[in-house]
Design an enzyme around this catalytic site. Structure first.
Site, short mmCIF file in Angstrom:
data_model
loop_
_atom_site.label_atom_id
_atom_site.label_comp_id
_atom_site.label_asym_id
_atom_site.label_seq_id
_atom_site.Cartn_x
_atom_site.Cartn_y
_atom_site.Cartn_z
N CYS A 1 -4.58 2.51 -3.77
CA CYS A 1 -3.32 3.01 -3.17
C CYS A 1 -2.19 2.00 -3.37
O CYS A 1 -1.35 1.79 -2.47
CB CYS A 1 -3.48 3.32 -1.69
N ASP B 1 2.99 -4.78 7.78
CA ASP B 1 1.76 -3.99 7.73
C ASP B 1 0.59 -4.96 7.95
O ASP B 1 0.27 -5.75 7.07
CB ASP B 1 1.70 -3.30 6.36
N HIS C 1 0.87 -1.18 0.00
CA HIS C 1 0.00 0.00 0.00
C HIS C 1 0.91 1.23 0.00
O HIS C 1 2.02 1.18 0.54
CB HIS C 1 -0.83 -0.07 1.29
N GLN D 1 -4.61 -5.41 6.91
CA GLN D 1 -5.64 -6.29 6.33
C GLN D 1 -5.65 -7.69 6.94
O GLN D 1 -6.49 -8.50 6.58
CB GLN D 1 -5.43 -6.43 4.81
N LYS E 1 -10.36 -1.20 10.73
CA LYS E 1 -10.49 -2.44 9.94
C LYS E 1 -10.73 -3.65 10.85
O LYS E 1 -10.79 -4.78 10.39
CB LYS E 1 -9.23 -2.63 9.09
N1 PLP Z 1 -1.97 -0.80 4.56
C1 PLP Z 1 -2.92 -1.52 3.95
C2 PLP Z 1 -2.56 -2.87 3.40
C3 PLP Z 1 -4.20 -1.01 3.83
O1 PLP Z 1 -5.14 -1.74 3.22
C4 PLP Z 1 -4.50 0.27 4.37
C5 PLP Z 1 -5.83 0.86 4.21
O2 PLP Z 1 -6.60 0.50 3.37
C6 PLP Z 1 -3.49 0.97 5.02
C7 PLP Z 1 -2.24 0.41 5.10
C8 PLP Z 1 -3.75 2.30 5.66
O3 PLP Z 1 -4.32 2.07 6.91
P1 PLP Z 1 -4.97 3.24 7.78
O4 PLP Z 1 -6.28 3.56 7.14
O5 PLP Z 1 -5.13 2.65 9.15
O6 PLP Z 1 -4.03 4.38 7.80
#
Ligand code: PLP
Length: 418
Positions: A375, A210, A133, A213, A236
């Site tokens: 993204c 990260d 992302h 998800q 999430k």
């Molecule tokens: N990383 C991944 C894989 C995501 O899917 C997302 C959000 O969709 C993020 C990071 C960003 O997360 P946050 O909304 O908590 O900043």
């Protein structure tokens, strides 16, 4: 994901559980019942979480760590209990390894500024996978410009997985960080974090994972995974927006510097200088999102009560059902690995119809999916596409909803192919 060893689920329970989500059961879109298939963007909130936030403002509102009064003391205890709950949820070793953040984006930026900025230099290397992302790419570009550290791409395979041999080829004595998503928000791929950590650690590199998800859909055991940094996003995991957490392995603490400066994070301040408390307080300057911490606490209780293994098993059953529905539609291509290597996230394109058009027609039917680059522009480039349509499931979805989605998808395709 493979779920064979998981306990059997009582399906009736999930029908009942769905009623906990007022937005899911009560919302009409242009007169049609909402079908929410955009859970990777954000999850809906159960009534207990909404009630916890209301209750906070009605009965508990104060400022944590800021006073000797009853309300402040109670709230401080509640925040620390939430930190403890996150520790248990992730199976971290120590409560102080958990830092509150606004979400995954802020957590990764925190690692970039509080660790990367101070510990990286010219000649060092950061390995980033092609399926990240933007929130796990852009902070590293900024740090790379500030420190001279070099970014190296870990390419992915055609099926949307990472070949460990490719990682082995990239790792060397200059590698300082391997930063990889646990579950891809586009492909649903579940990466093998344990093995990635083993390979990186052998070379003396650290691993950031990260977990945006993964943490709402599968059991997380940080002691088993081995990551040095791990992120979660409250919104999430059925909690509020504006709250999340960063796990920092205790062994990293002496490499960590302040992120934001301000109240609470200091030991002593004079006009000339200041010194700081230890992690996690050092990284939590200013008033934290307190109502959101209370909401997250309730969300973690809620999810833990259903049992994460039950959730995974049911979501994978729904996922297999959805996969069959999508793949039967003429002209559709689904991206990502086979079901045993992924979660219930399905990105697809149609050979003639733009993903945005598909999403627009589905929206007329009351069905929320996501279309766009999600993204993840490097990932889109990898597959030579601009965008995909994405269906992402949660345990409150039903097979009936997936059937309705299938009919609407067929309708969208015939509408545009006329
Ligand atoms: N990383 C991944 C894989 C995501 O899917 C997302 C959000 O969709 C993020 C990071 C960003 O997360 P946050 O909304 O908590 O900043």
């Amino acid at each position: 994901m493979k779920t064979s060893k998981l306990p059997s689920i009582k399906k009736a329970d999930f029908k009942k559980i769905r009623n906990d989500f007022p937005l899911i059961v009560n919302t009409l879109v242009r007169g049609k019942k909402l079908i929410y298939l955009n859970n990777a963007a954000t999850t809906q909130k159960p009534q207990v979480v909404i009630d916890a936030i209301n209750n906070y403002y009605e009965k508990e509102n104060s400022n944590a760590n800021r006073g000797a009064d009853y309300l402040s003391e109670q709230l401080t205890i509640k925040c620390e209990q939430t930190r403890q709950k996150i520790k248990l949820y992730l199976n971290a070793r120590f409560t102080e390894e958990i830092v509150f953040t606004r979400g995954t984006t802020e957590a990764i930026n925190l690692v970039a500024y509080s660790w990367g900025f101070y510990n990286l230099k010219k000649g060092d290397e950061i390995i980033i996978s092609e399926m990240e992302h933007h929130s796990n790419i852009v902070p590293w570009h900024i740090i790379s410009r500030l420190t001279g550290a070099k970014i190296r791409k870990l390419a992915i395979e055609n099926d949307g997985t990472i070949k460990l041999d490719n990682l082995k080829k990239l790792l060397n004595k200059n590698t300082k960080l391997v930063t990889i998503v646990h579950v891809s928000n586009v492909l649903g791929t579940v990466n093998n974090i344990r093995e990635i950590c083993d390979l990186a650690h052998e070379q003396g590199a650290y691993v950031l994972t990260d977990g945006a998800q993964s943490s709402g859909h599968m059991k997380i055991d940080l002691q088993e995974l081995g990551s040095d940094f791990f992120t979660i996003s409250g919104h999430k995991v059925y909690g509020p927006t504006g709250i999340g957490a960063l796990y920092i392995k205790k062994e990293m603490f002496d490499q960590i510097h302040p992120f934001h400066g301000g109240g609470h994070m200091i030991k002593k301040v004079t006009i000339e200088d200041s010194n700081y408390k230890d992690v996690p307080d050092m990284l939590e300057a200013g008033t934290m999102p307190l109502a959101e911490i209370v909401g997250l606490s309730s969300a973690l209780d809620y999810v833990t009560d259903i049992d994460m293994e039950n959730i995974t098993k049911w979501e994978m059953e729904l996922g297999a059902y959805a996969y069959d529905v999508i793949r039967k539609v003429r002209g559709i291509k689904i991206y990502g690995p086979s079901l045993d290597k992924k979660t219930a996230i399905f990105s697809f394109t149609h050979d003639e119809i733009h993903p945005h058009d598909i999403a627009t027609v589905l929206d007329y039917e009351g069905i929320a999916i996501r279309a766009g680059h999600h993204c993840t522009q490097p990932l889109m480039n990898r597959f030579g596409i601009q965008a995909t349509a994405r269906v992402s499931l949660s345990f409150y979805n039903t097979k009936e909803e997936i059937d309705r989605f299938g009919v609407a998808l067929e309708k969208a395709v015939s509408f545009f192919k006329k």
